[in-house]
Design a protein around this motif. Structure first.
Motif, PDB file in Angstrom:
ATOM      1  N   THR A   1       0.809  -1.211   0.000  1.00 50.80           N
ATOM      2  CA  THR A   1       0.000   0.000   0.000  1.00 50.80           C
ATOM      3  C   THR A   1       0.844   1.263   0.000  1.00 50.80           C
ATOM      4  O   THR A   1       2.011   1.238   0.398  1.00 50.80           O
ATOM      5  N   ALA A   2       0.229   2.357  -0.424  1.00 53.07           N
ATOM      6  CA  ALA A   2       0.879   3.664  -0.375  1.00 53.07           C
ATOM      7  C   ALA A   2       0.707   4.309   0.995  1.00 53.07           C
ATOM      8  O   ALA A   2       1.321   5.332   1.278  1.00 53.07           O
ATOM      9  N   ARG A   3      -0.131   3.724   1.849  1.00 50.93           N
ATOM     10  CA  ARG A   3      -0.343   4.276   3.189  1.00 50.93           C
ATOM     11  C   ARG A   3       0.858   3.941   4.062  1.00 50.93           C
ATOM     12  O   ARG A   3       1.201   2.785   4.233  1.00 50.93           O
ATOM     13  N   THR A   4       1.485   4.978   4.618  1.00 48.63           N
ATOM     14  CA  THR A   4       2.743   4.773   5.331  1.00 48.63           C
ATOM     15  C   THR A   4       2.664   5.088   6.816  1.00 48.63           C
ATOM     16  O   THR A   4       3.663   4.972   7.517  1.00 48.63           O
ATOM     17  N   SER A   5       1.501   5.491   7.319  1.00 45.00           N
ATOM     18  CA  SER A   5       1.427   5.880   8.724  1.00 45.00           C
ATOM     19  C   SER A   5       1.508   4.648   9.625  1.00 45.00           C
ATOM     20  O   SER A   5       1.121   3.542   9.243  1.00 45.00           O
ATOM     21  N   ILE A   6       2.027   4.843  10.827  1.00 39.90           N
ATOM     22  CA  ILE A   6       2.109   3.764  11.807  1.00 39.90           C
ATOM     23  C   ILE A   6       0.719   3.231  12.112  1.00 39.90           C
ATOM     24  O   ILE A   6       0.517   2.022  12.279  1.00 39.90           O
ATOM     25  N   ASN A   7      -0.277   4.121  12.167  1.00 42.14           N
ATOM     26  CA  ASN A   7      -1.653   3.720  12.466  1.00 42.14           C
ATOM     27  C   ASN A   7      -2.163   2.717  11.430  1.00 42.14           C
ATOM     28  O   ASN A   7      -2.795   1.705  11.762  1.00 42.14           O
ATOM     29  N   ASP A   8      -1.895   2.994  10.140  1.00 39.60           N
ATOM     30  CA  ASP A   8      -2.334   2.084   9.080  1.00 39.60           C
ATOM     31  C   ASP A   8      -1.604   0.741   9.179  1.00 39.60           C
ATOM     32  O   ASP A   8      -2.200  -0.315   8.966  1.00 39.60           O
TER      33      ASP A   8
END
Length: 230
Positions: A81-88
């Motif tokens: 994924t392109a989502r890089t946040s720790i939450n994701d």
């Protein structure tokens, strides 16, 4: 019989890049372009592993993953994924993913992780790659040179990752383009030279040498890897 991999990705060029690479390495593949189709195929029992994008149309990847796990399906899942946040990342792993890779990504790394999950291995994976007096931390996505922490952009990290996994080896521009830029691969681009320049400034000009007519090489001896004991 080859392992069967379901690619859940709505961007056609990324899906095509993954499919070509995986098939070239002996896997059978099928592409799902939205969450509902992914869920249907994931329930079919026909696949050995799922590569899952989180930003799918319809049901997003997290919803698909949770439904599969709630139904007791043990299909190995590698999130891409392109989502890089720790939450994701936490949501994905807590939702039942076996691994999590962020874009831009090295196809070689993805391939290695796919093979590990298909074998069912649970050996701790390296989290720090060390070559000479420089190290690359795969968790923080930072480099350490001597005692100095060096922050890297996403592309710089992906390029450094390719070098640190193959110290002493000459990597061609085409290899680096394919592994780092993947679906944006343009053989006529000079982007590799530009980013090698960025890395040289951050890691030390002597560390990455140019081999005329062939490509680039990371100097510094053989690598060592530290595994996460947690």
């Amino acid at each position: 019989m080859s392992s069967r991999i379901l690619i859940a990705e709505d961007e056609a060029r990324i899906a095509s890049f993954l499919e070509k690479g995986l098939r070239a390495n002996g896997f059978s593949t099928e592409i799902a372009a939205d969450g509902d189709e992914t869920l249907r195929l994931g329930r079919s029992g026909r696949f050995d592993l799922l590569i899952l994008d989180l930003g799918l149309p319809g049901k997003d990847g997290i919803a698909v993953l949770r439904e599969l796990r709630d139904e007791g399906r043990a299909l190995p899942v590698v999130i891409l994924t392109a989502r890089t946040s720790i939450n994701d990342t936490v949501k994905g792993l807590e939702g039942g993913a076996d691994d999590y890779i962020t874009k831009p990504f090295s196809f070689e790394e993805l391939l290695a992780r796919v093979r590990v999950r298909l074998r069912g291995d649970r050996v701790p994976e390296p989290t720090v790659l060390t070559v000479g007096d420089a190290a690359l931390d795969l968790r923080t996505r930072q480099a350490v040179v001597g005692e100095e922490i060096v922050n890297l952009s996403a592309r710089e990290f992906a390029l450094a990752d390719a070098f640190f996994r193959h110290p002493g080896q000459v990597l061609s521009r085409e290899q680096l383009l394919s592994h780092v830029w993947g679906y944006d691969f343009d053989p006529g681009s000079n982007i590799v030279d530009v980013y090698v320049g960025y890395l040289r400034r951050k890691l030390g000009k002597h560390r990455i040498t140019s081999v005329r007519g062939m490509g680039y090489r990371l100097e510094g001896g053989q690598p060592s890897a530290a595994a996460n004991d947690a």
